[in-house]
Design a protein around this motif. Structure first.
Motif, PDB file in Angstrom:
ATOM      1  N   THR A 123       0.828  -1.201   0.000  1.00 19.32           N
ATOM      2  CA  THR A 123       0.000   0.000   0.000  1.00 19.32           C
ATOM      3  C   THR A 123       0.862   1.251   0.000  1.00 19.32           C
ATOM      4  O   THR A 123       0.568   2.230  -0.704  1.00 19.32           O
ATOM      5  CB  THR A 123      -0.934   0.012   1.232  1.00 19.32           C
ATOM      6  N   GLY A 168       2.378   1.578  -3.511  1.00 20.65           N
ATOM      7  CA  GLY A 168       1.341   2.031  -4.437  1.00 20.65           C
ATOM      8  C   GLY A 168       0.987   3.488  -4.227  1.00 20.65           C
ATOM      9  O   GLY A 168       0.774   4.234  -5.198  1.00 20.65           O
ATOM     10  N   ALA A 218       1.239   6.466  -6.911  1.00 15.56           N
ATOM     11  CA  ALA A 218      -0.086   6.837  -7.404  1.00 15.56           C
ATOM     12  C   ALA A 218      -0.125   8.229  -8.003  1.00 15.56           C
ATOM     13  O   ALA A 218      -0.799   8.460  -9.014  1.00 15.56           O
ATOM     14  CB  ALA A 218      -1.105   6.727  -6.279  1.00 15.56           C
ATOM     15  N   MET A 273      -3.988  -0.201 -10.760  1.00 18.53           N
ATOM     16  CA  MET A 273      -3.690  -0.572  -9.372  1.00 18.53           C
ATOM     17  C   MET A 273      -4.611  -1.686  -8.888  1.00 18.53           C
ATOM     18  O   MET A 273      -4.182  -2.636  -8.227  1.00 18.53           O
ATOM     19  CB  MET A 273      -3.782   0.664  -8.476  1.00 18.53           C
ATOM     20  N   ILE A 319      -0.908  -2.881  -3.209  1.00 16.26           N
ATOM     21  CA  ILE A 319      -0.889  -1.856  -4.260  1.00 16.26           C
ATOM     22  C   ILE A 319      -2.320  -1.539  -4.694  1.00 16.26           C
ATOM     23  O   ILE A 319      -2.683  -0.379  -4.908  1.00 16.26           O
ATOM     24  CB  ILE A 319      -0.032  -2.325  -5.446  1.00 16.26           C
TER      25      ILE A 319
END
Length: 403
Positions: A66, A69, A73, A89, A121
């Motif tokens: 996470t 990601g 992002a 994603m 992710i």
């Protein structure tokens, strides 16, 4: 004629916002449902393979995914647009579900960790969707807009734990390891999140991606408008993830089955998401600082309840986990609303992603620490450490008086 055109434009904007909000809501609801089952099952799988000391690794892998990601992002959304970035994603999350299922069947822990990273992710996309929603609303309603997307997690809070035991039963019926069942359900549900992104309106013009050095990023994170909400979100995540990660193991060690684990985690997930619109209204009316203070107080109450009733699976633990979830929600919505309002538009997406990366990176540390703390001192020690961590933002807010 001018009035008619203005009204038509307003109706078009309202329809576009409604369509986008529905798509964001469905995607986040599906992703949250999936991650609940996968995280709970993966924690128990790791415990079976390596013992309690290893049980925090899947959650750590998930939050590291996470964090990664979230860090990527901003760049993805700038280059691909919000719709394509979310599709990519979530797609990686679905691939992670497949890999985690293969790991559950084969009992290979490293493969399970790879799957959890990819699921993380996908989770980063679900987390950043709240900022996409906030951008659809005027300044006075941004807290409410993002809280509606956080509220989507209520679906996961109910459906995720409820699917654990049936998924395990189906896996047993098929002759597979029972914990592979919830992982398989995860994969199917993440695909629903992927499909929801195709309902999103096509993105606006792609903004240029400005590269910043690590020193510039660190300097931005130290600004009061960023540091204060960042500290609150980090502390809430650390406290929440540490206790939540080890609660299934605590219940399992005291002889409770997956059905009990499922509904205790359900109480936690309801706390995390069900009252999010209330948190958003508090943030819009009284500000993010007040919302965060309420979150800290609720987290402390949750820690005290865990300490006083560590084995009360029918009373104390469900209440503690609910309070733990809602304390996190208040701090999360309060901090997110400050970031949605106070950051300049030109740097908002990148810094929001960077903040989420730091938050989830710290949560990974909490997951890694939770296993050894639990193995060495038990659930009570873990709850005490979580309560102390929840108090940390008060030091930062004492120095930042303008938010």
């Amino acid at each position: 004629m001018i009035v008619t055109e203005t009204g038509t434009e307003a109706e078009t904007d309202a329809r576009t916002r409604r369509r986008a909000m529905i798509a964001l809501f469905v995607g986040v609801a599906a992703k949250t449902t999936a991650i609940v089952g996968a995280s709970t099952a993966a924690t128990l799988i790791a415990s079976e393979i390596g013992g309690a000391g290893w049980s925090g690794l899947p959650a750590a892998a998930n939050v590291l995914g996470t964090a990664t990601g979230s860090l990527l992002a901003g760049t993805l959304m700038a280059r691909l647009g919000k719709r394509s970035a979310l599709s990519l994603m979530y797609g990686l999350g679905a691939l992670g579900g497949v890999i985690a299922f293969l790991a559950a069947v084969s009992g290979v822990l490293p493969l399970l960790l790879v799957g959890m990273v990819l699921l993380g992710i996908g989770n980063a996309g679900a987390q950043l969707a709240r900022y996409v929603a906030a951008d659809l609303y005027p300044l006075a309603r941004k807290g409410f807009g993002l809280s509606v997307i956080v509220w989507a997690g209520t679906v996961g809070a109910i459906a995720g734990p409820a699917l654990i035991a049936p998924g395990a039963s189906v896996a047993r019926w098929l002759g597979l390891p029972e914990l592979s069942g919830p992982i398989a359900v995860t994969t199917v549900i993440v695909l629903l999140a992927v499909g929801a992104t195709f309902v999103l309106p096509r993105g606006e013009a792609v903004a240029p991606v400005e590269r910043k050095s690590p020193s510039m990023v660190l300097s931005a994170l130290r600004r009061p408008a960023v540091l204060a909400p960042l500290s609150a979100m980090v502390a809430a995540h650390v406290a929440m993830v540490a206790v939540m990660t080890m609660t299934p193991v605590q219940l399992h060690d005291h002889g409770h089955g997956l059905d009990v684990v499922g509904w205790v985690i359900a109480a936690h997930m309801v706390g995390m998401f069900a009252l999010a619109p209330l948190s958003g209204k508090i943030a819009d009316r009284w500000g993010g600082r007040v919302t965060i203070y309420l979150g800290i107080g609720t987290l402390i109450l949750a820690a005290v309840t865990c300490v006083t009733a560590p084995t009360a699976h029918a009373t104390g633990l469900p209440l503690a986990l609910f309070l733990l979830g809602y304390g996190w929600n208040l701090a999360f919505v309060g901090g997110s609303s400050l970031l949605a309002r106070d950051l300049p538009e030109a740097e908002r997406t990148r810094l929001q992603g960077t903040v989420d990366a730091v938050v989830w990176g710290s949560a990974a540390f909490a997951s890694l620490s939770a296993g050894p703390l639990f193995a060495g001192g038990g659930y009570v020690l873990l709850a005490v450490v979580a309560g102390v961590a929840a108090l940390a933002p008060l030091v930062v807010f004492a120095r930042v008086r303008t938010l």
